[in-house]
Structures are given as C-alpha cells and as structure tokens.
Design an enzyme around this catalytic site. Structure first.
Site, short mmCIF file in Angstrom:
data_model
loop_
_atom_site.label_atom_id
_atom_site.label_comp_id
_atom_site.label_asym_id
_atom_site.label_seq_id
_atom_site.Cartn_x
_atom_site.Cartn_y
_atom_site.Cartn_z
N ALA A 36 14.05 -73.76 -1.16
CA ALA A 36 14.75 -72.48 -1.14
C ALA A 36 13.73 -71.43 -0.71
CB ALA A 36 15.33 -72.13 -2.50
N PHE A 37 14.19 -70.28 -0.23
CA PHE A 37 13.25 -69.34 0.38
C PHE A 37 12.26 -68.75 -0.61
CE2 PHE A 37 14.16 -65.00 -0.91
CZ PHE A 37 15.38 -65.11 -1.54
N LYS A 38 12.53 -68.91 -1.90
CA LYS A 38 11.64 -68.29 -2.89
C LYS A 38 10.25 -68.92 -2.92
CE LYS A 38 15.27 -66.35 -5.75
NZ LYS A 38 16.50 -66.84 -5.10
N ASP A 39 10.07 -70.05 -2.25
CA ASP A 39 8.76 -70.70 -2.24
C ASP A 39 7.65 -69.78 -1.73
OD1 ASP A 39 9.23 -73.25 -3.31
OD2 ASP A 39 10.00 -74.00 -1.39
#
Ligand code: PLP
Length: 429
Positions: free
Chosen positions: A105-108
């Site tokens: 997910a983009f939160k990485d």
C-alpha cells in the site's frame, strides 16, 4: 527549516523536533514556515534524473541541514527501492501504481522515511521514542514493516480485533522484535481514542517520548509528494495537462501532491475522490465544514469522518475558499458505484483495481476530461489487500504476490487489551 503549529499557539520547532513530537503541544499540525519553488530547470530536466535525485531535490528544503546530504540520500535510496509505474488503461487515463513496496500500500514510503529519520536522530542513542499508532488496516502493516529493527524506536500498534483483513493482521502481528501489536476489543475509533488519551496523559509522557506515525507526522506526510513528481517524469513527454485523482481518507496524500504543485510541478487540477465519508465534498458545496462519524465501506482505508490533513490543504490555498475551488474538486461515491467501476474497468481493459483505486478512477470520470487532458488516478493498494471484495466483484482469482506469500504462514503474536488502563500498564511496564 522551521515548522509552526497551525493552531498558532506553540513554539516553532526544527524538522527533528517536529518528527519526534508528531503533533504540536497545542494539538495543532506542524506546517513548514516556507515552501520555495524548485528551479524551472529541475522540471525541464526531470526525465534525466533518477528517483533518488528527484526525491532529494524535492525534500531537501524541508529537512534543511539536520540530515547531511550523504545520509539523506542513503535514506532515500533505501526508502525508494521499488517502482512507481504509470500504467495507461484507457486513452489518456492512467493508474499510478503505488503498491510495489513491502506491504503493498502507498503508506510504505512515508512509514519507511519516517522510521529512517528517527533512526538517524537516535544515532547516538539519546532520543529513544515510542511510536504509538492506531490502525484500521494499512497503516499498521506499513509502520510495522518500516520500523522493524530501527534502533531506539519501539512501535506499539493498536488494532480492532476482527476488523482488519486476514492479510493486514498478519502484516502487523508477525514481525516481533521492536514491534508489538495490541489487539483491542472494540472498533477502530476505540483504538484511536486510546492513542489520543495516551498522548495527553502526563503520567506516561513524563516518562516516555511518544510520537505518532500517521500522516499528521511531517516525516510520514511530506515524502508522499514524490509520487506526483515520479508520475510527471513518466508522462511529461505526452505534453498534456495533468489532472490527479487521489483516493482520500485523511487527505495526507493529496495534500502532499499540492505541496509538489507549490514546488512548481505543472498540475491542472486535483480531485479528492472519497467514499460516502464525504465531509470535504459537502464542504466544497456549502463552505461549511461539518465532520460526521465515519461509516464503514469496502474502501475502508478512507473511512474517515474528520480528515486530519484538510487544514493543511486550506493553508496551502491561503485559507481562501474560492482559490481552493479553482484547482481542487472533491467527489464521493458509494460501494455500488465502486464495484460497478471495478467491473467495468476489468471487463473493458483487463486491469484490476482495488476499491480505493476504483474510487479514484470514478473521480476522473466524474470531473470529465477533454482532449488535451491526461488523468492519473492513484492506485493506493494492491488488489490482493482486499482479496475477498476484489475476487467477488470481478469474479476472478487474484494471484498472491511474493511479499504476501511470505507472511501468510507466519504465526500471529498479539496482546489482547480491553481498556485504556491495559494500554497504560503496558506502556509503563
Ligand atoms: C491510507 C489509504 C488511503 C487514504 O490516504 P490519505 O492520505 O489518508 O487520504 C487510500 N487508500 C489506501 C489503500 C490507503 O491505505
């Protein structure tokens, strides 16, 4: 670079202090004192720069001299070790895939950047911090993965029992080391409430430096601006006017995109695409900001009733409602519309969207594009993270990528808690 509180009732702080504190003492969000445009030559030459160089040029002013060039580039090299491809799925409509990192997910990117900054600030072992975070799913996994093994940082993740997907639960409960998962008998709002109470509890904060790892923290929020630059680098040669549609919950990602625009990135329009949690959509219609409790949807990472970063967006548009409306739109879609879009995109193009990406796609369609426009929606999570919904909706099986294969058989380890007292006991022991 100094940061001030948007509540205007707290001292200015350095980048380091803002990252370590998370939130200002007056409960306001930190905001950079200045944002200086990058030189025109940066954008003229962007296709010749690698991602680390682009990111360095963009973030340097926000970090100032608090992390030297060599170390900052090392951090970025480490954080940006995967791809951010723009995939055209229809004429002049493309998906910006932000799910190629370790937790898909983009939160990485934000979680890894923040973790490495804290690691750097603790290099002499004098700034030990405890990251306390409540998650409804994706944040927990990204934070657990990003902070794993970072010296001087303990991570405590609160998640609601039975309310996160099986894969999400594995991602946040199987790593061990400096990561602890607390399984809360309650819903997400209960987890969030306990975290907020702990931040205000002097009997804990006198004893421990607590910080948050959601997008109120500038080190998690700001690096998200890289995505918009990486997308531009890939589509610039088309010579079109770019519109970004960002699936939004706490509005941190889209807010970072607007910062990229302030740095000089050519963007025609920003669309915040939401599910039925539509506080900002209603605000743009009525100019009244009237948050409501969140409602559950299939795009659950956007189930937010009172988006914490919207105040930063208002600031970026000089708190001017008319100015905001010129380059920013917001639309909301329900679960039926989302599933219809997932089906239609799949049957027309063969491309599989997750529920969040599908909401982003719908935003572009609703806004309407003309011949000189290029619409990019952000695919914020891999479809496998919402496996049941995706497989059921488009009636096909989704291949499980290796990142997920690796954790599926690992053993879950969590501590069950059912009250704030339990949390406090845990933090003070
Ligand atoms: C967190 C998240 C969002 C919302 O991002 P914000 O920055 O909070 O607006 C959207 N999609 C996915 C998959 C997420 O995990």
């Amino acid at each position: 670079m100094n940061y001030y509180s948007l509540n205007n009732n707290a001292p200015k702080v350095t980048f380091e202090d803002a990252v370590i504190k998370g939130l200002a003492p007056d409960r306001g969000l930190y905001f950079p004192e200045e944002i200086t445009s990058l030189p025109q030559s940066f954008f003229e030459n962007i296709e010749n720069l690698d991602n680390v160089e682009i990111a360095y040029q963009a973030i340097q002013q926000f970090v100032g001299d608090e992390i030297p060039e060599v170390e900052l580039k090392d951090i970025l090299e480490d954080v940006l070790s995967f791809d951010f491809p723009v995939i055209e799925i229809e004429e002049n409509i493309a998906s910006l895939e932000l799910f190629h990192g370790p937790t898909m997910a983009f939160k990485d990117v934000g979680a890894r950047f923040m973790a490495r900054c804290l690691g750097y600030f603790n290099r002499e072992n004098e700034n030990h911090v405890t990251v306390l975070v409540a998650t409804s799913g994706d944040t927990g996994g990204a934070v657990a993965n990003g902070f794993l093994g970072v010296k001087g940082v303990d991570v405590v993740i609160l998640y609601p029992t039975g309310k996160v997907s099986a894969i999400q639960e594995k991602q946040l409960t199987t790593l061990g080391q400096n990561i602890t998962a607390l399984e809360v008998d309650g819903v997400f709002d209960d987890c969030q409430e306990m975290v907020k109470t702990a931040f205000l509890d002097k009997s804990i904060t006198d004893f421990k430096q607590l910080t948050s790892a959601n997008s109120i923290n500038i080190a998690r929020w700001l690096p998200q601006l890289f995505y918009f630059l990486f997308a531009y680098k890939q589509v610039k040669h088309k010579g079109k006017d770019i519109t970004f549609s960002v699936p939004s919950g706490n509005f941190g990602n889209i807010c970072a995109g607007i910062v990229a625009h302030k740095l000089g990135l050519p963007v025609k329009h920003f669309i915040a695409s939401t599910n039925i949690n539509d506080t900002v959509v209603r605000y743009l219609k009525t100019s009244e900001y009237n948050p409501k409790p969140s409602k559950a949807t299939i795009s659950n990472a956007m189930d937010v009733g009172n988006p914490s970063n919207f105040i930063r967006i208002q600031k970026l548009f000089n708190n001017n409602f008319e100015e905001l409306k010129t380059s920013f739109s917001a639309y909301s879609f329900n679960d039926t519309q989302t599933k219809d879009a997932m089906q239609k995109v799949y049957s027309d193009t063969g491309y599989i969207t997750d529920p969040h990406g599908a909401v982003g796609y719908l935003g572009l369609k609703k806004k309407g594009l003309n011949g000189s426009d290029y619409g990019i929606f952000l695919e914020t999570a891999h479809p496998v993270k919402f496996l049941d919904t995706v497989e059921e909706t488009i009636d096909t099986t989704v291949e499980i990528p290796s990142q997920i294969q690796k954790i599926i058989n690992k053993k879950k380890k969590s501590i069950a808690i059912d009250s704030y007292e339990n949390l406090k006991e845990f933090l003070l022991k």
